[in-house]
Design a protein around this motif. Structure first.
Motif, PDB file in Angstrom:
ATOM      1  N   PHE A 274       0.785  -1.289  -0.128  1.00 56.23           N
ATOM      2  CA  PHE A 274       0.032   0.006   0.066  1.00 56.23           C
ATOM      3  C   PHE A 274       0.832   1.106  -0.050  1.00 56.23           C
ATOM      4  O   PHE A 274       0.433   2.292  -0.516  1.00 56.23           O
ATOM      5  N   LEU A 275       2.056   1.162   0.661  1.00 53.00           N
ATOM      6  CA  LEU A 275       3.072   2.243   0.620  1.00 53.00           C
ATOM      7  C   LEU A 275       3.328   2.569  -0.870  1.00 53.00           C
ATOM      8  O   LEU A 275       3.219   3.762  -1.547  1.00 53.00           O
ATOM      9  N   LEU A 276       3.613   1.533  -1.863  1.00 51.72           N
ATOM     10  CA  LEU A 276       4.134   1.622  -3.133  1.00 51.72           C
ATOM     11  C   LEU A 276       2.789   2.085  -3.863  1.00 51.72           C
ATOM     12  O   LEU A 276       3.044   3.057  -4.568  1.00 51.72           O
ATOM     13  N   LEU A 277       1.426   1.782  -3.668  1.00 50.61           N
ATOM     14  CA  LEU A 277       0.504   2.322  -4.149  1.00 50.61           C
ATOM     15  C   LEU A 277       0.068   3.759  -4.078  1.00 50.61           C
ATOM     16  O   LEU A 277       0.021   4.528  -4.757  1.00 50.61           O
ATOM     17  N   ASN A 278       0.223   4.031  -2.872  1.00 50.53           N
ATOM     18  CA  ASN A 278       0.020   5.451  -2.392  1.00 50.53           C
ATOM     19  C   ASN A 278       1.243   6.495  -3.173  1.00 50.53           C
ATOM     20  O   ASN A 278       0.781   7.434  -3.520  1.00 50.53           O
ATOM     21  N   LEU A 279       2.428   5.953  -3.138  1.00 54.46           N
ATOM     22  CA  LEU A 279       3.550   6.616  -3.663  1.00 54.46           C
ATOM     23  C   LEU A 279       3.238   6.886  -5.118  1.00 54.46           C
ATOM     24  O   LEU A 279       3.504   7.865  -5.754  1.00 54.46           O
ATOM     25  N   LEU A 280       2.797   5.774  -5.626  1.00 56.06           N
ATOM     26  CA  LEU A 280       2.475   5.901  -7.118  1.00 56.06           C
ATOM     27  C   LEU A 280       1.376   6.986  -7.360  1.00 56.06           C
ATOM     28  O   LEU A 280       1.432   7.812  -8.278  1.00 56.06           O
ATOM     29  N   SER A 284       2.070  10.627  -9.171  1.00 51.70           N
ATOM     30  CA  SER A 284       1.239  11.033 -10.199  1.00 51.70           C
ATOM     31  C   SER A 284       0.371  12.484 -10.285  1.00 51.70           C
ATOM     32  O   SER A 284       0.460  13.348 -10.997  1.00 51.70           O
ATOM     33  N   MET A 285      -0.095  12.631  -9.015  1.00 52.73           N
ATOM     34  CA  MET A 285      -0.686  13.841  -8.762  1.00 52.73           C
ATOM     35  C   MET A 285       0.259  15.102  -8.583  1.00 52.73           C
ATOM     36  O   MET A 285      -0.036  16.101  -9.099  1.00 52.73           O
ATOM     37  N   GLN A 286       1.510  14.919  -8.100  1.00 54.10           N
ATOM     38  CA  GLN A 286       2.567  16.000  -7.842  1.00 54.10           C
ATOM     39  C   GLN A 286       2.898  16.301  -9.228  1.00 54.10           C
ATOM     40  O   GLN A 286       3.197  17.558  -9.719  1.00 54.10           O
ATOM     41  N   ILE A 287       3.018  15.309 -10.251  1.00 55.69           N
ATOM     42  CA  ILE A 287       3.549  15.548 -11.678  1.00 55.69           C
ATOM     43  C   ILE A 287       2.396  16.370 -12.508  1.00 55.69           C
ATOM     44  O   ILE A 287       2.484  17.293 -13.094  1.00 55.69           O
TER      45      ILE A 287
END
Length: 299
Positions: A274-280, A284-287
């Protein structure tokens, strides 16, 4: 407080956190050794021994535990991605309708947001699953002809066959998160000066076109940061899928932990996944946020 003092305070806080983490890890390791378990991930290569109702890739009970967890992660990713898309559409429409000159649209948007946000998500998921979908007849209904066929066995949308479990989670997460996104969109629209609204209306531009072309682009810098938080909340809320029997990552991990008895390792993998999923999602939102800000600066 000087800059040097603040620096030392930060160093001391970091040292305290690392010390506490070291103590916890040491106690965990010692207790695992005493019980004869140890910390091992060899069980990931063992046969899963259970079936998964939905899987995007071929899966058999004889496949490894690692492959089973990957199927659960892909199921979570699928329902989260679809729910984000649908919740965004619902939220933008409801948020725009709440600021519409049409009193009917505004009232309906307010009713939707006010009602949905007061009901716990778990109850909504159970309603969509047991009442809305399992309450359908077994014979398929075709309200839109061949485009959509629905029954208590499956939902078929233009040839795409969806299980009732997936449909319940998708609708429940989308409707619940869409209400929060509507409030985010409403706040972003309110941040745009009223003069911009009056300008496009004075030019005879329609309400929908004015929102799309004039107001919404200016509101995006205020909307996107809060929107990222709502997407992250949706990803975390997806773990409630287990309540309706959807085989997401949490459900598959729970089954794997029950069969192997490796609760610590299982939850560590669950946390990392879930950490990996949230980082994705966050990356994406930061980009997207940087792209919107750069475009606004150029214009």
């Amino acid at each position: 407080m000087t800059r040097r003092q603040r620096w030392w305070i930060q160093v001391l806080l970091l040292a305290a956190v690392l010390t506490l983490a070291g103590i916890l890890i040491n106690n965990l390791t010692v207790n695992l050794i005493r019980t004869g378990l140890g910390l091992s991930f060899r069980w990931l290569s063992r046969p899963a021994g259970f079936a998964i109702s939905e899987h995007l890739l071929p899966f058999q009970p004889s496949d490894s535990m690692a492959w089973a967890l990957l199927m659960g992660w892909l199921n979570s990713l699928r329902v989260i991605a679809c729910s984000i898309a649908l919740a965004t559409v619902l939220g933008v429409v409801a948020g725009a309708a709440s600021r519409s000159n049409n009193p009917l649209f505004s009232a309906l948007a307010g009713l939707y947001v006010g009602l949905i946000r007061q009901i716990p998500l778990l109850l909504q998921l159970l309603f969509w699953y047991f009442v809305a979908f399992l309450g359908l007849p077994s014979e398929p209904l075709a309200p839109l002809g061949a485009l959509i066929r629905i029954s208590n066995q499956s939902i078929n949308v233009m040839g795409l066959n969806l299980s009732v479990e997936f449909a319940a989670v998708l609708v429940g997460l989308s409707v619940f998160t869409g209400a929060s996104i509507a409030e985010v969109v409403r706040g972003g629209l309110d941040a745009v000066p009223r003069g911009q609204w009056e300008a496009f209306r004075s030019l005879g531009i329609g309400e929908g076109l004015g929102l799309k072309s004039v107001v919404l682009p200016q509101a995006l810098p205020a909307i996107l940061p809060a929107l990222s938080s709502q997407y992250l909340n949706l990803a975390k809320n997806s773990t409630l899928s287990i309540a309706v029997g959807y085989a997401d990552l949490y459900a598959v991990s729970d089954t794997a932990i029950t069969q192997t008895g490796r609760a610590i390792e299982g939850f560590l993998l669950l946390l990392l996944s879930f950490l990996l999923l949230n980082l994705l999602i966050n990356g994406s939102m930061q980009i997207l946020n940087h792209a919107v800000l750069n475009k606004g600066q150029r214009t």
